[in-house]
Design a protein around this motif. Sequence first.
Motif, PDB file in Angstrom:
ATOM      1  N   PRO A  82      47.172  61.929  12.754  1.00  0.00           N
ATOM      2  CA  PRO A  82      47.083  61.994  11.096  1.00  0.00           C
ATOM      3  C   PRO A  82      46.907  60.688  10.005  1.00  0.00           C
ATOM      4  CG  PRO A  82      48.680  63.416  12.285  1.00  0.00           C
ATOM      5  CD  PRO A  82      48.458  62.420  13.245  1.00  0.00           C
ATOM      6  N   ASN A  83      45.952  60.755   9.385  1.00  0.00           N
ATOM      7  CA  ASN A  83      45.773  59.841   8.373  1.00  0.00           C
ATOM      8  C   ASN A  83      45.279  58.511   9.011  1.00  0.00           C
ATOM      9  OD1 ASN A  83      46.092  61.043   5.991  1.00  0.00           O
ATOM     10  ND2 ASN A  83      48.597  61.112   6.694  1.00  0.00           N
ATOM     11  N   ARG A  84      45.061  58.423  10.389  1.00  0.00           N
ATOM     12  CA  ARG A  84      44.713  57.125  11.146  1.00  0.00           C
ATOM     13  C   ARG A  84      43.382  57.307  11.663  1.00  0.00           C
ATOM     14  NH1 ARG A  84      48.931  54.670  14.688  1.00  0.00           N
ATOM     15  NH2 ARG A  84      46.973  53.494  14.938  1.00  0.00           N
ATOM     16  N   GLY A  85      43.204  58.290  12.117  1.00  0.00           N
ATOM     17  CA  GLY A  85      41.938  58.639  12.790  1.00  0.00           C
ATOM     18  C   GLY A  85      41.720  59.275  14.115  1.00  0.00           C
ATOM     19  N   VAL A  86      40.658  59.295  14.677  1.00  0.00           N
ATOM     20  CA  VAL A  86      40.713  59.993  16.108  1.00  0.00           C
ATOM     21  C   VAL A  86      40.358  58.930  17.218  1.00  0.00           C
ATOM     22  CG1 VAL A  86      39.821  62.058  15.048  1.00  0.00           C
ATOM     23  CG2 VAL A  86      38.462  60.553  16.366  1.00  0.00           C
ATOM     24  N   PHE A  87      40.978  59.080  18.107  1.00  0.00           N
ATOM     25  CA  PHE A  87      40.914  57.873  19.289  1.00  0.00           C
ATOM     26  C   PHE A  87      40.545  58.864  20.632  1.00  0.00           C
ATOM     27  CE2 PHE A  87      43.674  56.349  16.124  1.00  0.00           C
ATOM     28  CZ  PHE A  87      43.445  55.251  16.061  1.00  0.00           C
ATOM     29  N   VAL A  88      39.980  58.139  21.479  1.00  0.00           N
ATOM     30  CA  VAL A  88      39.384  58.611  22.791  1.00  0.00           C
ATOM     31  C   VAL A  88      40.716  58.598  23.581  1.00  0.00           C
ATOM     32  CG1 VAL A  88      38.188  58.156  25.034  1.00  0.00           C
ATOM     33  CG2 VAL A  88      37.164  57.427  22.606  1.00  0.00           C
ATOM     34  N   ALA A  89      41.116  59.966  24.289  1.00  0.00           N
ATOM     35  CA  ALA A  89      42.349  60.197  24.889  1.00  0.00           C
ATOM     36  C   ALA A  89      42.504  59.225  25.906  1.00  0.00           C
ATOM     37  CB  ALA A  89      42.229  61.460  25.474  1.00  0.00           C
ATOM     38  N   SER A  90      43.726  58.711  26.146  1.00  0.00           N
ATOM     39  CA  SER A  90      43.821  57.874  27.415  1.00  0.00           C
ATOM     40  C   SER A  90      45.170  58.518  28.118  1.00  0.00           C
ATOM     41  CB  SER A  90      44.122  56.598  26.722  1.00  0.00           C
ATOM     42  OG  SER A  90      45.421  56.147  27.124  1.00  0.00           O
ATOM     43  N   LEU A  91      44.847  58.994  29.221  1.00  0.00           N
ATOM     44  CA  LEU A  91      45.794  59.553  30.089  1.00  0.00           C
ATOM     45  C   LEU A  91      46.980  58.456  30.562  1.00  0.00           C
ATOM     46  CD1 LEU A  91      43.898  62.135  32.089  1.00  0.00           C
ATOM     47  CD2 LEU A  91      44.574  62.314  29.833  1.00  0.00           C
ATOM     48  N   GLU A  92      47.900  58.851  30.561  1.00  0.00           N
ATOM     49  CA  GLU A  92      49.125  58.195  31.242  1.00  0.00           C
ATOM     50  C   GLU A  92      49.765  58.480  32.351  1.00  0.00           C
ATOM     51  OE1 GLU A  92      52.424  57.875  28.173  1.00  0.00           O
ATOM     52  OE2 GLU A  92      50.794  58.550  26.393  1.00  0.00           O
ATOM     53  N   ALA A  93      50.521  57.977  33.048  1.00  0.00           N
ATOM     54  CA  ALA A  93      51.225  58.534  34.208  1.00  0.00           C
ATOM     55  C   ALA A  93      51.459  60.045  34.375  1.00  0.00           C
ATOM     56  CB  ALA A  93      52.677  57.720  34.505  1.00  0.00           C
ATOM     57  N   GLY A  94      52.275  60.448  33.428  1.00  0.00           N
ATOM     58  CA  GLY A  94      52.763  62.044  33.340  1.00  0.00           C
ATOM     59  C   GLY A  94      51.507  62.730  33.342  1.00  0.00           C
ATOM     60  N   ASP A  95      50.514  62.330  32.443  1.00  0.00           N
ATOM     61  CA  ASP A  95      49.420  63.118  32.456  1.00  0.00           C
ATOM     62  C   ASP A  95      48.592  63.335  33.813  1.00  0.00           C
ATOM     63  OD1 ASP A  95      49.096  63.682  29.462  1.00  0.00           O
ATOM     64  OD2 ASP A  95      48.791  61.712  29.290  1.00  0.00           O
ATOM     65  N   ILE A  96      48.779  62.378  34.695  1.00  0.00           N
ATOM     66  CA  ILE A  96      48.221  62.526  35.957  1.00  0.00           C
ATOM     67  C   ILE A  96      48.681  63.906  36.713  1.00  0.00           C
ATOM     68  CG2 ILE A  96      47.463  61.521  37.976  1.00  0.00           C
ATOM     69  CD1 ILE A  96      47.751  58.899  36.851  1.00  0.00           C
ATOM     70  N   HIS A  97      49.804  63.740  36.677  1.00  0.00           N
ATOM     71  CA  HIS A  97      50.745  64.759  37.476  1.00  0.00           C
ATOM     72  C   HIS A  97      50.545  66.275  36.803  1.00  0.00           C
ATOM     73  CE1 HIS A  97      54.533  67.084  38.268  1.00  0.00           C
ATOM     74  NE2 HIS A  97      53.886  66.804  39.375  1.00  0.00           N
ATOM     75  N   ASP A  98      50.399  65.996  35.536  1.00  0.00           N
ATOM     76  CA  ASP A  98      50.052  67.353  34.448  1.00  0.00           C
ATOM     77  C   ASP A  98      48.752  67.910  35.079  1.00  0.00           C
ATOM     78  OD1 ASP A  98      51.471  68.161  31.823  1.00  0.00           O
ATOM     79  OD2 ASP A  98      49.848  69.288  32.266  1.00  0.00           O
ATOM     80  N   VAL A  99      47.668  67.175  34.965  1.00  0.00           N
ATOM     81  CA  VAL A  99      46.343  67.616  35.271  1.00  0.00           C
ATOM     82  C   VAL A  99      46.207  68.064  36.725  1.00  0.00           C
ATOM     83  CG1 VAL A  99      44.062  66.780  35.641  1.00  0.00           C
ATOM     84  CG2 VAL A  99      45.348  66.181  33.816  1.00  0.00           C
ATOM     85  N   TYR A 100      46.896  67.145  37.625  1.00  0.00           N
ATOM     86  CA  TYR A 100      46.964  68.077  38.986  1.00  0.00           C
ATOM     87  C   TYR A 100      47.827  69.017  39.144  1.00  0.00           C
ATOM     88  CZ  TYR A 100      44.283  64.103  41.379  1.00  0.00           C
ATOM     89  OH  TYR A 100      43.238  63.470  41.728  1.00  0.00           O
ATOM     90  N   THR A 101      48.722  69.431  38.415  1.00  0.00           N
ATOM     91  CA  THR A 101      49.320  70.543  38.372  1.00  0.00           C
ATOM     92  C   THR A 101      48.546  71.829  38.021  1.00  0.00           C
ATOM     93  OG1 THR A 101      51.637  69.429  38.025  1.00  0.00           O
ATOM     94  CG2 THR A 101      51.499  71.837  37.448  1.00  0.00           C
ATOM     95  N   VAL A 102      47.752  71.582  37.163  1.00  0.00           N
ATOM     96  CA  VAL A 102      46.681  72.454  36.593  1.00  0.00           C
ATOM     97  C   VAL A 102      45.744  72.630  37.801  1.00  0.00           C
ATOM     98  CG1 VAL A 102      44.864  73.185  34.842  1.00  0.00           C
ATOM     99  CG2 VAL A 102      46.957  71.959  34.230  1.00  0.00           C
ATOM    100  N   ARG A 103      45.232  71.710  38.435  1.00  0.00           N
ATOM    101  CA  ARG A 103      44.421  71.553  39.568  1.00  0.00           C
ATOM    102  C   ARG A 103      44.878  72.612  40.561  1.00  0.00           C
ATOM    103  NH1 ARG A 103      40.949  66.717  40.683  1.00  0.00           N
ATOM    104  NH2 ARG A 103      39.947  68.333  42.345  1.00  0.00           N
TER     105      ARG A 103
END
Lengths: 230, 230
Positions: A82-103
């Motif tokens: 908010p008030n700073r802009g939009v940035f290309v998402a950057s996955l971190e360690a936790g996100d990897i596990h999260d994505v694979y959980t969905v998969r």
Amino acid sequence: MTTSDAAAGSALGAAAARLRVAVPSVADRVAAELRLQLAEGVLLPGARLTESTIAEDLGVSRNTVREAFAELAAERLVVRHPNRGVFVASLEAGDIHDVYTVRRAIEVSAIRGGGSPERVAAVRAAVEEGKAAAAANDEEGLGNANQHFHGAIVALAGSRRLDTIMSQVLAEMRLFFHKATVDAHFYRGYLPDNEEICNALEAGDLDHAGELLLAYLNRSEERQSAVHGE
Amino acid sequence: MTTSDAAAGSALGAAAARLRVAVPSVADRVAAELRLQLAEGVLLPGARLTESTIAEDLGVSRNTVREAFAELAAERLVVRHPNRGVFVASLEAGDIHDVYTVRRAIEVSAIRGGGSPERVAAVRAAVEEGKAAAAANDEEGLGNANQHFHGAIVALAGSRRLDTIMSQVLAEMRLFFHKATVDAHFYRGYLPDNEEICNALEAGDLDHAGELLLAYLNRSEERQSAVHGE
DNA sequence: CTTTGCCCGATTGTTCAACAATCCGACGAT
DNA sequence: ATCGTCGGATTGTTGAACAATCGGGCAAAG
């Protein structure tokens, strides 16, 4: 009467959606363009997207860019600060596990439900596509084939919603790959797995196929976590 | 160095997101308001949402309403018909099966993975909540408790993405329920199922819990399909 | 030399007004 | 009764404007 009206209304709506001859809104086209640049690695994770810059680059209004951002944010390809802009998402360690959980959830569920012969054939086609790419030493083709393979597995379920969820997850992973370059033989090792899974699927041994796929996903997650920061 | 910078950046970003003291954008608040009206049945499936009307009703700009629409459209709560407007989504027969396909995938997967004691306790709490609502003859409470139950099951997996997917699916179903009023004892029959599933979960018999849950979802889908148009 | 506080420039959040494109329904002609 | 045509209404998109907010630099204080 009201029900028949409603039914007729939605039937027409569906037909219109099907017949519509590609007149995407400008915001949609902007979003598509950005999605493309994200997939190709032109825009790297963490990069900032300035509204005014993109607006004049693409020759559209700032408000339109804003709408496109909303789309991409909903797909998690981009994050809004908010008030700073939009940035290309950057996955971190936790996100990897999260994505694979969905998969794990949707891919294993889909394969255990089997699928029509045509859909199974689509899975086989993706396997062959991967073998061809390997023979041609086409690394990028290997990656694409792998994504097609997993997309085809989810498509077995024949669910619109699962398909869009999967395509979004794959888009996220594509983004993730650009962060650390994958070594040349990254996907090659998975080819035998894919074929074995496909064999079990074609043989109708769905439980076995599910187990193989699950093991594959676990190994893949482990490897991804190892390659990246961790 | 770039990696540490990036790591620091995202860490701060995450912290900011966590600490942020509720300053949702206006568009977000509009979306929230509409979501509420959708959940409560003020806006029924098929209803049209006119930009200008909502804009002046809520005292915001048309563009802002437009952004809110984009959010809701991404959540499938609303559909956009180009040049015609946005309408409250109205699920048809095929969508029921589709939604249940998603639920089968993520709920069964989540329960088969088990979960921390606190998360299992949350499932138990939802069961008790349902029993209390039944005792008080609180039909609406029963429905809410049921949704909490299934939400808690997905939460077992501890995946942000699965949680948001589930909450969207539940929102879609809530919408769907408003179309045909559910009879008073609709949920009551599911209470024993929920408890049995919870028992298996607490006992650590995850396979059994998964089977029970799967059977439950199949029965539920069947019943929903029967109640509605078919 | 570090830290604190303040201000300025830049960008976002939001609004408003305008116009073209499109759609719906009504009216009228055949 | 069917088919074109027209008009009103709504959406799609733009451009400009202004307040709110953020980051960084600069200066003063410790």
